[in-house]
Design an enzyme around this catalytic site. Structure first.
Site, PDB file in Angstrom:
ATOM      1  CG  HIS A 193      -6.257  -7.505   5.947  1.00  0.00           C
ATOM      2  ND1 HIS A 193      -6.192  -7.214   4.614  1.00  0.00           N
ATOM      3  CD2 HIS A 193      -6.826  -8.732   6.024  1.00  0.00           C
ATOM      4  CE1 HIS A 193      -6.699  -8.214   3.913  1.00  0.00           C
ATOM      5  NE2 HIS A 193      -7.095  -9.153   4.752  1.00  0.00           N
ATOM      6  CD  GLU A 194      -6.443 -10.812   9.196  1.00  0.00           C
ATOM      7  OE1 GLU A 194      -7.539 -11.410   9.121  1.00  0.00           O
ATOM      8  OE2 GLU A 194      -5.605 -10.817   8.283  1.00  0.00           O
TER       9      GLU A 194
HETATM   10 ZN   LIG Z   1      -8.110 -10.960   4.633  1.00  0.00          ZN
END
Ligand SMILES: [Zn+2]
Length: 854
Positions: A312-313
């Protein structure tokens, strides 16, 4: 189709004028870790666009001691007066003269405090093996907290280059967004560490970390050095994070068709962190549990938690950091898209986890909120910092990601990706509105993407699609799905995939169900799967005959489709459209089920049923659960085998826990005690069974087990085991022990980052949730004072399980007097969920007593 758009005009009091804009910050920060303070100085290159006699920028909890500007030729003008407005978090710098348009440099000297609330420039601590406490100075700026670390133009579209210098004691690690480029002693035992300039980026993406920390050797990922930074002694927990990190960097560079936009990537595991992680460019910060893991001791869910967060990051490095929303109303797209990409990437990383199928479970949480009258459109106007903070919720992340997946599946994955590539290359280093993305995908596909997506973005709720056959055709109609019986007030353009035949290789086709419904040819009278693949953000109700066909061919459906049948049935039960006895009968049709999410959906519904029963009916209900679950556990096998796929292990854990906690099976309890003992000794039982054993023991445990779990938490070798044992303390069903657990959670013995979820679990304690509520209510101010503001509302999430009418009344009354302004809507949603569940319990109790009363 009539979608009303509310104005997105921001409240001018919270917005900075565009008369002056920064292009570059040269920032020097000198944290004093012992004193928990910092001093800073900065030079900000400004473009002055109109004559001004005042410069307005953001600052809060900072003392500005020096301020002047210089113009071309070095002309210096001292700022006459600095006024800080606490309400709007802005500093007014009054100039003695009016300055002319052109390039100026603002010079500021300032001081601040390293706070303990996990936002801005803050303090995190850990204790080393020799008993010494060490301080880390670190940052968390999103949404609007960069202004707590340095005066700045703290709005996402005011992008600038950052040249950062940290002055720190020699021997400490200092990290920022860019790679280190220079280091020199300043003569007092400290060094001045300078980092390379960043690309133009938003203030909320800047980051600084200083402390006694260690870094892994860099992994070379196609020229990008990737490291994990951690407190000393945890290097052995970094291999999994590095593996998914390297995989993600390559996956996204390929998917987006754009190289990684920074020169290095550090991923930093911090002992205190309010959220899961933060996508600071080149310097991603995490809570430890989201990055550090021992794969030999972690469950599939815990390993997946690390993979999800890292992917995600890293997805954000492009989508968010390179291309950024213009204002916080667009944060939903930033987060929804990163969540979508996280799932896509982890699905590629570990195909055997079937990540999209497991996502269905999170999607059900979004369905639950979105069926409330207090739901909201995915995008809505954001004016104040509190509004921006309220955007970070399940609807943004999970509903947002789910509607993107629905669109991707409808358009086809390659065409969707082409649109994303176009969007990113058109808007690199710049800012966008949501419609820019739809336009890019529309241009790449020729489909009416904006028209479809506007119906999903600008109104709350989602449709229930009813399916029936009529004169040789199949009729699909929509109405809004809601828990209350209020009017049917929404219509959507519903992009679905329909399969003619139950078997997963039967022919499929896309269908766009409009506001007035759709008809499809249907001559053969066979099975039909509407929402084939289960990617649509809809619930489906089949007419009796069509539903019977699907139930008759249940195991030809895909796992997600079966999951959705159970989940739709459970939602209908909570909404009062299906009897709870019918739900229990439906569950019996899944006796042969071997898929994890389907079992999770079944156990969730049965768990609610078991909660609201007492005495003899409860015992009969538990016997029913044992009869249902035991054969499934026998089928999977009670003992882990070396060759078991990860999901088989996870399923075994879920069934073991279901049979032990819900079914109260004495054999499971005895075995759980053996497994737990083994995991504490030299043995290493399967992690899924070990985790399940902890929950089974807690539900039946006494003082001895409580003490032993407390000790296990303190001596845990991994962040996952530490949290597992801590959270288990909230599950003890002895009131005195639960009381002790609550005292511990309110004390310094539990980090504030872990307290909100702990309290929520205690409120959901099957037997003594009301006791936990009384504790939380009576200590509200002191509990809240320790927490990061954005996490306060997580405490309250647990009240949805409190369905006794007197407790419901007390909770609802309490929050008329205590607000949570930064999460006002989430609070209202939680309170409405409690009322929905209470109404369900009142209705279902009688039905269940009749069904299980003997
Ligand atoms: Zn995020």
């Amino acid at each position: 189709m009539n979608v009303v758009r509310t104005s997105n005009a921001p409240d001018a009091r919270y917005r900075l004028p565009r008369t002056v804009a920064p292009s570059r910050y040269d920032l020097v920060l000198e944290p004093d870790l012992g004193a928990a303070t910092f001093v800073g100085s900065e030079e900000i290159v400004l473009e002055v666009r109109e004559p001004v006699d005042e410069i307005l920028l953001n600052a809060v909890e900072l003392e500005i001691d020096a301020a002047w500007i210089t113009g071309e030729g070095g002309r210096r003008i001292d700022v006459a007066d600095v006024r800080v407005d606490l309400e709007t978090e802005r500093a007014h710098l009054d100039l003695p003269v009016t300055i002319t348009p052109g390039t100026w440099t603002l010079h500021l000297g300032f001081r601040g405090v390293l706070n303990d609330r996990m936002c801005g420039f803050y303090r995190s601590t850990y204790t080393s093996d020799d008993g010494v406490e060490h301080v880390i100075a670190t940052t968390q700026f999103e949404s609007t907290d960069a202004r707590r670390a340095f005066p700045c133009w703290d709005e996402p579209d005011l992008k600038a280059v950052f040249g950062v210098t940290l002055v720190v004691p020699d021997g400490l690690l200092a990290i920022s967004n860019g790679p280190e480029v220079a280091r020199e002693p300043v003569g007092d035992g400290r060094v001045s560490v300078r980092f390379a300039d960043t690309m133009p980026m938003s203030t909320y993406l800047a980051a600084f970390v200083v402390g006694r920390l260690e870094a892994t050797d860099p992994v070379d990922v196609d020229g990008v050095p990737l490291r994990i930074v951690h407190v000393p002694g945890k290097g052995h927990l970094t291999a999994s994070g590095l593996e998914i990190g390297a995989f993600s960097l390559r996956f996204f560079a390929d998917y987006y068709g754009i190289p990684y936009p920074d020169r290095k990537l550090d991923m930093i595991a911090l002992p205190d962190f309010a959220q899961g992680a933060m996508e600071n460019l080149g310097c991603i910060t995490y809570r430890e549990i989201a990055l550090l893991v021992d794969p030999a001791k972690a469950t599939q869910e815990e390993l997946q938690g690390v993979a999800d967060t890292v992917a995600h990051e890293i997805a954000h490095m492009w989508f968010g950091d390179l291309v950024t929303m213009r204002w916080w109303n667009g944060v939903w797209l930033n987060e929804a898209f990163a969540t979508f990409m996280e799932l896509l990437c982890v699905h590629a990383f570990r195909p055997e986890w079937d990540r999209w199928a497991l996502h269905a479970r999170s999607r059900s949480v979004a369905f639950e909120i979105d069926a409330l009258s207090t739901t909201r459109p995915i995008e809505y106007p954001v004016r104040s910092p509190d509004d921006a903070s309220g955007m970070f919720d399940t609807l943004t992340y999970t509903k947002g990601a789910s509607v993107l997946r629905m669109l991707e599946q409808y358009l086809g994955a390659d065409r969707f990706r082409d649109g994303i590539r176009r969007y990113l290359s058109d808007h690199a280093y710049s800012n966008t509105e949501t419609s820019d993305l739809w336009d890019a995908i529309e241009a790449a596909t020729g489909e009416p993407v904006r028209r479809i997506m506007d119906t999903w973005i600008w109104q709350g709720g989602f449709p229930l699609v009813s399916v029936y056959s009529e004169d040789g055709s199949l009729r699909l109609e929509q109405r809004r799905f809601r828990f209350d019986a209020a009017e049917d007030d929404g219509r959507w353009e519903v992009p679905l995939v329909v399969r003619h035949g139950s078997s997963s290789d039967a022919p499929v086709g896309p269908v766009l169900v409009g506001p007035d419904g759709s008809s499809l040819p249907y001559a053969d009278g066979g099975a039909v799967v509407v929402n084939a693949g289960g990617h649509g953000f809809v619930r489906v109700r089949y007419e009796e005959d069509l539903r019977a066909r699907l139930m008759g061919a249940l195991f030809e459906l895909t796992p997600v489709e079966r999951y959705q049948l159970v989940d739709d049935a459970w939602a209908a039960t909570v909404a009062g459209a299906m009897s709870v006895a019918d739900f229990c009968r439906l569950a019996q049709g899944f006796a042969r089920e071997t898929d994890l999410p389907v079992w999770q959906a079944l156990l969730l519904g049965l768990g609610w049923c078991e909660r609201i029963l007492d005495g003899e009916p409860r015992e009969r209900m538990r016997a029913y659960v044992r009869e249902l679950v035991r054969p499934a556990l026998d089928h999977v096998g009670w003992e882990a085998r070396a060759e078991d796929p990860d999901l088989t292990r996870a399923l075994r854990g879920a069934l073991f826990s279901g049979l032990g906690v819900l079914g109260g099976d004495p054999e499971v309890l005895a075995l759980a005690r053996e497994i737990e003992l083994e995991s504490r000794g030299t043995g290493s039982p399967d992690p899924s069974l070990a985790a399940a054993a902890v929950s089974v023991i807690a539900a039946a445990g006494g003082p001895e087990e409580f003490a032993s779990f407390l000790e296990a938490r303190d001596t845990a070798a991994t962040p996952q085991e530490e949290l597992r044992y801590l959270n288990a303390l909230a599950g003890f069903r002895d009131p005195a022990l639960l009381g002790r657990a609550l005292e511990i959670a309110a004390s310094d013995a539990v980090r504030p980052q872990n307290a909100p979820q702990f309290f929520a679990r205690a409120l959901m304690n099957r037997d003594h949730g009301a006791l936990a509520w009384a504790f939380v209510r009576d200590r509200w101010q002191t509990i809240v004072a320790r927490l990061a503001p954005s996490t306060v509302v997580f405490v309250v999430h647990g009240v949805r399980a409190l369905v006794d009418p007197r407790v419901v009344e007390d909770v609802q009354q309490f929050f008329t007097r205590h607000d949570i302004p930064q999460s006002a809507l989430q609070l209202r949603q939680t309170l409405e969920t409690q009322r929905v569940n209470a109404a369900f319990a009142a209705r279902a109790r009688g039905e269940l007593e009749a069904a299980f009363g003997g």
